[in-house]
Design an enzyme around this catalytic site. Structure first.
Site, short mmCIF file in Angstrom:
data_model
loop_
_atom_site.label_atom_id
_atom_site.label_comp_id
_atom_site.label_asym_id
_atom_site.label_seq_id
_atom_site.Cartn_x
_atom_site.Cartn_y
_atom_site.Cartn_z
N TRP A 146 0.80 -1.22 0.00
CA TRP A 146 0.00 0.00 0.00
C TRP A 146 0.83 1.27 0.00
O TRP A 146 0.32 2.35 -0.23
CB TRP A 146 -0.96 0.02 1.20
CG TRP A 146 -0.28 -0.26 2.52
CD1 TRP A 146 -0.27 -1.47 3.18
CD2 TRP A 146 0.48 0.64 3.33
NE1 TRP A 146 0.46 -1.36 4.34
CE2 TRP A 146 0.94 -0.08 4.46
CE3 TRP A 146 0.84 1.99 3.23
CZ2 TRP A 146 1.73 0.49 5.46
CZ3 TRP A 146 1.63 2.57 4.21
CH2 TRP A 146 2.06 1.81 5.32
N ASN A 147 2.14 1.18 0.29
CA ASN A 147 2.87 2.44 0.52
C ASN A 147 3.18 3.23 -0.76
O ASN A 147 3.21 4.45 -0.73
CB ASN A 147 4.14 2.20 1.35
CG ASN A 147 5.15 1.33 0.66
OD1 ASN A 147 4.81 0.53 -0.20
ND2 ASN A 147 6.41 1.46 1.02
N LYS A 170 -2.08 -8.21 -8.04
CA LYS A 170 -2.84 -8.24 -6.78
C LYS A 170 -2.37 -7.09 -5.89
O LYS A 170 -1.34 -7.15 -5.24
CB LYS A 170 -2.64 -9.57 -6.04
CG LYS A 170 -3.65 -9.70 -4.91
CD LYS A 170 -3.11 -10.33 -3.66
CE LYS A 170 -2.54 -9.41 -2.63
NZ LYS A 170 -3.38 -8.37 -2.05
N GLU A 246 11.04 -7.93 -3.12
CA GLU A 246 11.49 -6.64 -2.56
C GLU A 246 10.89 -6.58 -1.17
O GLU A 246 9.69 -6.35 -1.02
CB GLU A 246 11.00 -5.47 -3.41
CG GLU A 246 11.57 -5.42 -4.80
CD GLU A 246 13.07 -5.19 -4.82
OE1 GLU A 246 13.66 -4.79 -3.79
OE2 GLU A 246 13.67 -5.44 -5.89
N CYS A 280 10.21 1.45 2.40
CA CYS A 280 11.24 0.49 2.82
C CYS A 280 12.62 1.12 2.72
O CYS A 280 13.58 0.63 3.31
CB CYS A 280 11.14 -0.79 2.00
SG CYS A 280 11.06 -0.47 0.25
P1 ADP Z 1 3.07 -4.23 4.32
O1 ADP Z 1 3.79 -4.39 5.62
O2 ADP Z 1 3.68 -3.30 3.34
O3 ADP Z 1 1.58 -4.08 4.47
P2 ADP Z 1 2.57 -6.98 3.59
O4 ADP Z 1 3.67 -7.95 3.36
O5 ADP Z 1 1.68 -7.20 4.76
O6 ADP Z 1 3.33 -5.60 3.61
O7 ADP Z 1 1.67 -6.83 2.30
C1 ADP Z 1 2.18 -6.71 1.01
C2 ADP Z 1 1.24 -7.39 0.05
O8 ADP Z 1 1.17 -8.78 0.38
C3 ADP Z 1 -0.18 -6.89 0.07
O9 ADP Z 1 -0.69 -6.93 -1.27
C4 ADP Z 1 -0.89 -7.89 0.93
O10 ADP Z 1 -2.27 -7.99 0.66
C5 ADP Z 1 -0.18 -9.16 0.53
N1 ADP Z 1 -0.25 -10.22 1.54
C6 ADP Z 1 -0.30 -10.09 2.88
N2 ADP Z 1 -0.34 -11.29 3.48
C7 ADP Z 1 -0.30 -12.23 2.49
C8 ADP Z 1 -0.29 -13.66 2.44
N3 ADP Z 1 -0.30 -14.39 3.54
N4 ADP Z 1 -0.23 -14.24 1.23
C9 ADP Z 1 -0.19 -13.50 0.12
N5 ADP Z 1 -0.18 -12.18 0.07
C10 ADP Z 1 -0.24 -11.53 1.25
#
Ligand code: ADP
Length: 472
Positions: A146-147, A170, A246, A280
């Site tokens: 989202w950032n 996604k 990343e 990041c």
């Molecule tokens: P941030 O800390 O930047 O929110 P995340 O790693 O939680 O980073 O999220 C980055 C992306 O990964 C988002 O698109 C989120 O929906 C997706 N995401 C989070 N959890 C999962 C998961 N268990 N499997 C697949 N994608 C995920």
């Protein structure tokens, strides 16, 4: 404003819906469609069916579509910046900067698409010719955070489709509207149906897993936390698919005793505060030489406390809201932890009342064992630590499982380069607060990731090398 899934060239409803919020006041912007298993399967099918034709198109054809996407994006910068600011909370000036950066990936990769190199050589033994060519990997799953909802999407989509891959994007569920707007631009730029698809599986985990286990999906490009990256690497290992990752950072910002203090303060304001600290690449551990730390800290705290914190679209706003109350509370918890383990608050540190996910610009002075230094703070918090020698600061900078980016300020270039070479990170900024550039390889060492995005490397994340040995 687009709010539907995009599959096989159609904007269509999914299997449910969720609200998208404006984090600066908690109001609902709109509802979007969420994807279920069937929708994800349809997106994979569409990408798979579009692949044979798309991968055989002329590079120039693909390049010109990317170039058109660049032109459209630039012409719509105000609309897009406002959209980002609304769903992400960042200030409009940051959002505009992001759109220009994001659009540049379309332009850069339109140029790279027509320059993918191969090789033809005589084998050393002379018995054959070595022909090396690069081919698109295939259907690629692109997962973005989202950032930087625009920048992270274009940094993946542009090299992927330039290389001849087809994709399923996604986006993060907090910021899907920007991703939808970008896909809308690609549609208008002439991307054929099935080449780019967008799904919003909610919850993400099970459906992403489903797609990673689908034999039609050959590649994963992920930007997000190291924690989730690790889970996805495990998932991807079942089918041994290619991964670019990343992941998180915990950037050291080193100010040597011969640095220009005012320049270093200015650089840190960018390195720490761009995107409200939600990057990041954000400076997270500020190491300042003991001899200049008093003056540096005073000047930096003054600059930080002078920032205007306000909803991102308000005139003059310099620090907007975090993306959600949950993310804002994580920042507050880390500051609490830091204070409990000895931090002194130089400015900020108090959560404001009222609506919105705001956290103020905060400067802490801490010692080198303070707990906050172990975590990536996705917000406007800068812990300052003092050091006494170059050897000591190199050691401190390297005391992290992350290795994305580091910053070094010095009046002597040779000294700065020696330190840059000794710090284990994929990128080092010397006497600058920002170095991200679509024309440069972005990526991390250690647990900050695998692979590089942008630069000459970026398109290779979506290509595989084929060697053809020819008997002559
Ligand atoms: P941030 O800390 O930047 O929110 P995340 O790693 O939680 O980073 O999220 C980055 C992306 O990964 C988002 O698109 C989120 O929906 C997706 N995401 C989070 N959890 C999962 C998961 N268990 N499997 C697949 N994608 C995920």
């Amino acid at each position: 404003m687009r709010t539907n899934l995009y599959i096989d060239g159609h904007w269509r409803p999914g299997s449910g819906s969720v609200s998208v919020y404006d984090p600066s006041d908690g109001s609902v912007i709109t509802e979007i469609q969420t994807a279920g298993e069937k929708d994800c399967d349809a997106a994979v099918m569409a990408a798979f069916n579009a692949l044979p034709k798309w991968s055989k198109t002329a590079p120039r054809y693909r390049a010109e579509i990317l170039r058109s996407a660049y032109e459209i994006m630039i012409s719509e910068v105000d609309f897009l910046a406002e959209l980002i600011s609304r769903e992400n909370g960042k200030v409009v000036t940051d959002a505009k900067g992001e759109i220009l950066y994001a659009a540049e990936f379309f332009r850069w990769f339109s140029e790279e698409t027509v320059r993918v190199e191969g090789d033809f050589r005589k084998a050393p033994s002379g018995d054959k010719r070595i022909l090396v060519t690069r081919q698109p990997i295939g259907v690629s799953l692109l997962i973005t955070p989202w950032n930087f909802p625009a920048g992270m999407a274009t940094r993946k989509i542009a090299p992927a489709i330039g290389a001849g891959c087809t994709v399923i994007l996604k986006p993060a569920i907090e910021t899907p509207l920007t991703a939808m707007a970008i896909v809308d631009i690609l549609e208008r730029a002439g991307v054929p149906k099935g080449v780019v698809n967008l799904v919003t599986p909610t919850p993400a985990g099970p459906m992403v897993s489903q797609m990673l286990h689908d034999p039609r999906v050959m590649n994963l490009s992920f930007t997000g936390s190291t924690e989730v990256g690790r889970i996805l690497l495990k998932e991807a290992s079942d089918r041994v698919i290619r991964c670019s990752m990343e992941l998180g950072g915990n950037a050291p910002f080193v100010v040597l005793d011969d640095a220009n203090i005012d320049e270093a303060v200015k650089g840190l304001m960018v390195a720490k505060m761009r995107n409200g600290g939600a990057a990041c690449t954000a400076a997270n551990r500020i190491y300042v030489h003991k001899g200049i730390s008093k003056e540096f800290t005073e000047k930096f705290a003054k600059a930080m406390s002078g920032l205007k914190m306000a909803p991102g679209r308000e005139a003059g706003a310099q620090l907007g809201a975090s993306v959600s109350i949950k993310e804002r509370n994580k920042i507050a918890e880390l500051v609490e932890l830091s204070v409990k383990t000895g931090a002194i608050v130089e400015t900020g540190g108090i959560m404001p009342d009222g609506p919105g996910a705001f956290y103020p610009p905060t400067v802490l002075t801490v010692d080198k064992s303070n707990e906050i230094l172990k975590y990536e703070v996705f917000g406007p918090v800068a812990p300052i630590v003092t050091f006494e020698s170059d050897e000591e600061v190199i050691k401190l900078a390297n005391e992290s499982d992350f290795g994305l980016i580091s910053y070094v300020y010095s009046g002597e270039l040779g000294r700065a380069i020696r330190i840059a070479e000794a710090i284990d990170s994929g990128m080092v900024a010397i006497n600058r607060g920002m170095i991200s550039d679509p024309a440069a390889p972005f990526g991390g060492n250690k647990q900050s990731g695998l692979g590089r995005e942008g630069g000459f490397d970026g398109i290779h994340e979506f290509l595989q090398t084929k060697y053809i040995g020819v008997d002559i």
